[in-house]
Design a protein around this motif. Structure first.
Motif, PDB file in Angstrom:
ATOM      1  N   SER A  95      42.218  43.074  20.575  1.00  0.00           N
ATOM      2  CA  SER A  95      41.099  43.850  21.106  1.00  0.00           C
ATOM      3  C   SER A  95      40.102  42.968  21.846  1.00  0.00           C
ATOM      4  CB  SER A  95      40.379  44.562  19.962  1.00  0.00           C
ATOM      5  OG  SER A  95      39.260  45.271  20.437  1.00  0.00           O
ATOM      6  N   GLY A  96      39.812  43.332  23.088  1.00  0.00           N
ATOM      7  CA  GLY A  96      38.904  42.569  23.944  1.00  0.00           C
ATOM      8  C   GLY A  96      39.591  41.911  25.110  1.00  0.00           C
ATOM      9  N   ILE A  97      40.942  41.815  25.064  1.00  0.00           N
ATOM     10  CA  ILE A  97      41.670  41.291  26.225  1.00  0.00           C
ATOM     11  C   ILE A  97      41.412  42.199  27.425  1.00  0.00           C
ATOM     12  CG2 ILE A  97      43.995  41.069  27.193  1.00  0.00           C
ATOM     13  CD1 ILE A  97      44.933  39.897  24.629  1.00  0.00           C
ATOM     14  N   GLY A  98      41.175  41.594  28.584  1.00  0.00           N
ATOM     15  CA  GLY A  98      40.893  42.371  29.782  1.00  0.00           C
ATOM     16  C   GLY A  98      39.416  42.569  30.050  1.00  0.00           C
ATOM     17  N   SER A  99      38.558  42.093  29.135  1.00  0.00           N
ATOM     18  CA  SER A  99      37.122  42.173  29.391  1.00  0.00           C
ATOM     19  C   SER A  99      36.789  41.396  30.661  1.00  0.00           C
ATOM     20  CB  SER A  99      36.341  41.575  28.220  1.00  0.00           C
ATOM     21  OG  SER A  99      36.547  42.323  27.044  1.00  0.00           O
ATOM     22  N   PRO A 100      35.825  41.873  31.457  1.00  0.00           N
ATOM     23  CA  PRO A 100      35.524  41.216  32.732  1.00  0.00           C
ATOM     24  C   PRO A 100      34.809  39.886  32.586  1.00  0.00           C
ATOM     25  CG  PRO A 100      34.010  43.030  32.348  1.00  0.00           C
ATOM     26  CD  PRO A 100      35.049  43.103  31.274  1.00  0.00           C
ATOM     27  N   THR A 101      34.270  39.597  31.397  1.00  0.00           N
ATOM     28  CA  THR A 101      33.613  38.312  31.176  1.00  0.00           C
ATOM     29  C   THR A 101      33.750  37.924  29.719  1.00  0.00           C
ATOM     30  OG1 THR A 101      31.537  37.069  31.343  1.00  0.00           O
ATOM     31  CG2 THR A 101      31.377  39.382  30.710  1.00  0.00           C
ATOM     32  N   ALA A 102      33.781  36.606  29.479  1.00  0.00           N
ATOM     33  CA  ALA A 102      33.731  36.092  28.111  1.00  0.00           C
ATOM     34  C   ALA A 102      32.365  35.482  27.827  1.00  0.00           C
ATOM     35  CB  ALA A 102      34.832  35.056  27.902  1.00  0.00           C
ATOM     36  N   ALA A 103      31.399  35.680  28.741  1.00  0.00           N
ATOM     37  CA  ALA A 103      30.063  35.115  28.595  1.00  0.00           C
ATOM     38  C   ALA A 103      29.181  35.924  27.652  1.00  0.00           C
ATOM     39  CB  ALA A 103      29.384  34.988  29.954  1.00  0.00           C
ATOM     40  N   SER A 104      29.747  36.938  27.022  1.00  0.00           N
ATOM     41  CA  SER A 104      29.102  37.641  25.911  1.00  0.00           C
ATOM     42  C   SER A 104      30.209  38.329  25.130  1.00  0.00           C
ATOM     43  CB  SER A 104      28.067  38.669  26.406  1.00  0.00           C
ATOM     44  OG  SER A 104      28.698  39.718  27.097  1.00  0.00           O
ATOM     45  N   GLY A 105      29.889  38.755  23.937  1.00  0.00           N
ATOM     46  CA  GLY A 105      30.880  39.477  23.139  1.00  0.00           C
ATOM     47  C   GLY A 105      31.958  38.580  22.563  1.00  0.00           C
ATOM     48  N   ASP A 106      33.107  39.188  22.240  1.00  0.00           N
ATOM     49  CA  ASP A 106      34.171  38.477  21.539  1.00  0.00           C
ATOM     50  C   ASP A 106      35.489  39.193  21.779  1.00  0.00           C
ATOM     51  OD1 ASP A 106      34.837  40.034  18.518  1.00  0.00           O
ATOM     52  OD2 ASP A 106      33.258  40.781  19.825  1.00  0.00           O
ATOM     53  N   TYR A 107      36.593  38.579  21.332  1.00  0.00           N
ATOM     54  CA  TYR A 107      37.840  39.318  21.183  1.00  0.00           C
ATOM     55  C   TYR A 107      38.550  38.886  19.925  1.00  0.00           C
ATOM     56  CZ  TYR A 107      40.828  35.862  23.873  1.00  0.00           C
ATOM     57  OH  TYR A 107      41.518  34.779  24.364  1.00  0.00           O
ATOM     58  N   LEU A 138      42.422  28.560  21.066  1.00  0.00           N
ATOM     59  CA  LEU A 138      43.254  29.685  21.479  1.00  0.00           C
ATOM     60  C   LEU A 138      44.259  29.182  22.508  1.00  0.00           C
ATOM     61  CD1 LEU A 138      40.463  32.395  21.936  1.00  0.00           C
ATOM     62  CD2 LEU A 138      41.656  31.712  19.847  1.00  0.00           C
ATOM     63  N   GLU A 139      45.530  29.151  22.130  1.00  0.00           N
ATOM     64  CA  GLU A 139      46.576  28.633  23.001  1.00  0.00           C
ATOM     65  C   GLU A 139      46.904  29.630  24.116  1.00  0.00           C
ATOM     66  OE1 GLU A 139      49.726  28.071  20.212  1.00  0.00           O
ATOM     67  OE2 GLU A 139      48.935  26.166  19.458  1.00  0.00           O
ATOM     68  N   ASP A 140      47.182  29.098  25.320  1.00  0.00           N
ATOM     69  CA  ASP A 140      47.612  29.931  26.460  1.00  0.00           C
ATOM     70  C   ASP A 140      46.658  31.107  26.685  1.00  0.00           C
ATOM     71  OD1 ASP A 140      49.944  28.331  26.824  1.00  0.00           O
ATOM     72  OD2 ASP A 140      50.919  29.414  25.199  1.00  0.00           O
ATOM     73  N   SER A 141      45.372  30.860  26.516  1.00  0.00           N
ATOM     74  CA  SER A 141      44.360  31.917  26.629  1.00  0.00           C
ATOM     75  C   SER A 141      43.292  31.493  27.627  1.00  0.00           C
ATOM     76  CB  SER A 141      43.715  32.192  25.263  1.00  0.00           C
ATOM     77  OG  SER A 141      44.669  32.666  24.339  1.00  0.00           O
ATOM     78  N   ASP A 142      43.178  32.243  28.706  1.00  0.00           N
ATOM     79  CA  ASP A 142      42.209  31.972  29.762  1.00  0.00           C
ATOM     80  C   ASP A 142      40.991  32.863  29.573  1.00  0.00           C
ATOM     81  OD1 ASP A 142      40.855  31.371  32.084  1.00  0.00           O
ATOM     82  OD2 ASP A 142      42.163  32.581  33.369  1.00  0.00           O
ATOM     83  N   ASN A 143      39.837  32.253  29.371  1.00  0.00           N
ATOM     84  CA  ASN A 143      38.581  32.988  29.207  1.00  0.00           C
ATOM     85  C   ASN A 143      37.578  32.657  30.304  1.00  0.00           C
ATOM     86  OD1 ASN A 143      38.085  33.362  25.579  1.00  0.00           O
ATOM     87  ND2 ASN A 143      39.825  33.839  26.863  1.00  0.00           N
ATOM     88  N   THR A 144      38.036  32.074  31.420  1.00  0.00           N
ATOM     89  CA  THR A 144      37.097  31.600  32.437  1.00  0.00           C
ATOM     90  C   THR A 144      36.380  32.750  33.146  1.00  0.00           C
ATOM     91  OG1 THR A 144      38.909  31.424  34.039  1.00  0.00           O
ATOM     92  CG2 THR A 144      38.320  29.433  32.816  1.00  0.00           C
ATOM     93  N   TYR A 145      37.111  33.758  33.571  1.00  0.00           N
ATOM     94  CA  TYR A 145      36.510  34.925  34.241  1.00  0.00           C
ATOM     95  C   TYR A 145      36.945  36.211  33.555  1.00  0.00           C
ATOM     96  CZ  TYR A 145      35.182  31.786  38.030  1.00  0.00           C
ATOM     97  OH  TYR A 145      34.630  30.766  38.760  1.00  0.00           O
ATOM     98  N   ARG A 168      39.184  37.677  29.901  1.00  0.00           N
ATOM     99  CA  ARG A 168      40.110  37.247  28.853  1.00  0.00           C
ATOM    100  C   ARG A 168      41.520  37.731  29.149  1.00  0.00           C
ATOM    101  NH1 ARG A 168      35.686  39.599  25.658  1.00  0.00           N
ATOM    102  NH2 ARG A 168      34.311  37.909  24.989  1.00  0.00           N
ATOM    103  N   GLU A 169      42.466  36.770  29.257  1.00  0.00           N
ATOM    104  CA  GLU A 169      43.852  37.143  29.470  1.00  0.00           C
ATOM    105  C   GLU A 169      44.779  36.006  29.051  1.00  0.00           C
ATOM    106  OE1 GLU A 169      44.697  37.867  33.552  1.00  0.00           O
ATOM    107  OE2 GLU A 169      44.312  35.812  34.189  1.00  0.00           O
ATOM    108  N   TYR A 170      46.070  36.324  28.972  1.00  0.00           N
ATOM    109  CA  TYR A 170      47.103  35.321  28.713  1.00  0.00           C
ATOM    110  C   TYR A 170      47.345  34.509  29.980  1.00  0.00           C
ATOM    111  CZ  TYR A 170      51.732  33.289  28.055  1.00  0.00           C
ATOM    112  OH  TYR A 170      52.786  32.419  27.990  1.00  0.00           O
ATOM    113  N   LEU A 171      47.428  33.191  29.830  1.00  0.00           N
ATOM    114  CA  LEU A 171      47.809  32.311  30.925  1.00  0.00           C
ATOM    115  C   LEU A 171      48.458  31.069  30.327  1.00  0.00           C
ATOM    116  CD1 LEU A 171      47.807  31.628  33.973  1.00  0.00           C
ATOM    117  CD2 LEU A 171      45.592  30.492  33.598  1.00  0.00           C
ATOM    118  N   LYS A 172      49.721  30.865  30.629  1.00  0.00           N
ATOM    119  CA  LYS A 172      50.457  29.732  30.092  1.00  0.00           C
ATOM    120  C   LYS A 172      49.753  28.421  30.434  1.00  0.00           C
ATOM    121  CE  LYS A 172      54.169  27.967  28.092  1.00  0.00           C
ATOM    122  NZ  LYS A 172      54.482  28.232  26.670  1.00  0.00           N
ATOM    123  N   GLY A 173      49.487  27.599  29.427  1.00  0.00           N
ATOM    124  CA  GLY A 173      48.856  26.301  29.626  1.00  0.00           C
ATOM    125  C   GLY A 173      47.342  26.312  29.555  1.00  0.00           C
ATOM    126  N   ALA A 174      46.730  27.499  29.671  1.00  0.00           N
ATOM    127  CA  ALA A 174      45.269  27.584  29.553  1.00  0.00           C
ATOM    128  C   ALA A 174      44.860  27.356  28.096  1.00  0.00           C
ATOM    129  CB  ALA A 174      44.779  28.943  30.032  1.00  0.00           C
TER     130      ALA A 174
END
Length: 284
Positions: free
Chosen positions: A184-196, A222-229, A231-237
């Protein structure tokens, strides 16, 4: 490790202690059972940062005090600008003048979570006003432009024991979490607030990754997890976050993670340290 700490702006944000909410009295768990449990909001007297967040008779329980602003856009600012490690101060009620520290931001319910000493909790009431010295958004680590820093007071960053090794940032973490457990929270438009949430329906996976004793305040990788812009799966992030609320009974939910650091490339690595918990760094 050099940062732009001196260029950051410290600004007031404020909210009130929120009352717990209940609509339908029953919560449907992942096995189809109906339960009546405490959940978000209010003042939690016996749930604190540093405690185990698994196995509680509760759902999305928030340690300490939950704060919200009744005006939507003001509450957005409260959640967006409050950073973990920021100082908070009670502005009204019997506990006026008491100081605490921000420990997370909970998305969906949009609460900011604050730790206070027990003696101060005993004096607080619902709707007491709490002011936070928001400080940290915009923080950057010089020479590591690929690493996004968010939701983190710069003074706490300096206490985390991060080391620079071979062009990477080595961060102490209590646990590693595989990307397939993030829900829950994957796909949020920002990780600069909130959580997943780390999903907890697969008990064998929790045992395999040693997550059965996860604590409020634990730093996790969090392995392979991109939270830069968002929240989503990204290999190596790689992302580093902190546990901010308890395990949950609902499908696709579990302990909530607020993001502190994230990189699309392998610029961050973790070093397992059982003491990697903000309760230790902040001496709570």
């Amino acid at each position: 490790m050099k940062t732009n700490k001196k260029q950051l702006v410290m600004q007031s944000v404020q909210g009130k202690i929120s009352h717990p909410l209940a609509g339908n009295p029953y919560k449907l768990d992942r096995n189809g059972n109906s339960t009546v449990l405490p959940a978000t909001g209010g003042i939690n007297y016996n749930v604190k940062v540093g405690d185990v967040c698994m196995g509680l008779q509760g759902d999305h329980v928030e340690p300490g005090v939950s704060v919200k602003n009744s005006e939507r856009v003001e509450n957005t600012a409260l959640n967006l600008l409050s950073c973990i490690g920021n100082e908070a101060r009670v502005m009204s009620g019997e506990a006026k003048g008491a100081k605490g520290v921000v420990t997370g931001s909970h998305g969906g319910i949009d609460h900011v979570l604050i730790h206070f000493d027990q003696e101060d909790l005993e004096k607080m009431g619902i709707e007491d006003k709490i002011l936070i010295r928001s400080y940290g958004q915009g923080l950057q680590i010089q020479g590591y432009e690929e690493v996004f820093v968010m939701n983190l007071d710069p003074n706490l960053l300096e206490k985390l024991g991060i080391e620079e090794k071979d062009g990477m940032l080595e961060v102490p973490v209590a646990k590693r979490v595989p990307a397939f457990l993030m829900g829950s929270g994957i796909g949020s438009p920002t990780a600069a607030s909130g959580d997943y949430d780390i999903t907890t329906g697969d008990k064998e996976a929790l045992k395999e990754y040693d997550l059965e004793d996860l604590r409020f305040g634990d730093l996790v990788l969090l392995e392979d997890s991109d939270n830069t812009y968002g929240r989503e799966y990204l290999k190596g992030a790689v992302s580093i976050g902190v546990v901010i609320h308890s395990d949950c009974v609902k499908t696709g939910h579990g302990p909530g993670i607020s993001t502190l650091l994230s990189a699309k490339t392998t610029k961050i690595k973790g070093k397992i340290d059982p003491k990697a918990n903000i309760a230790n760094y902040l001496e709570l």
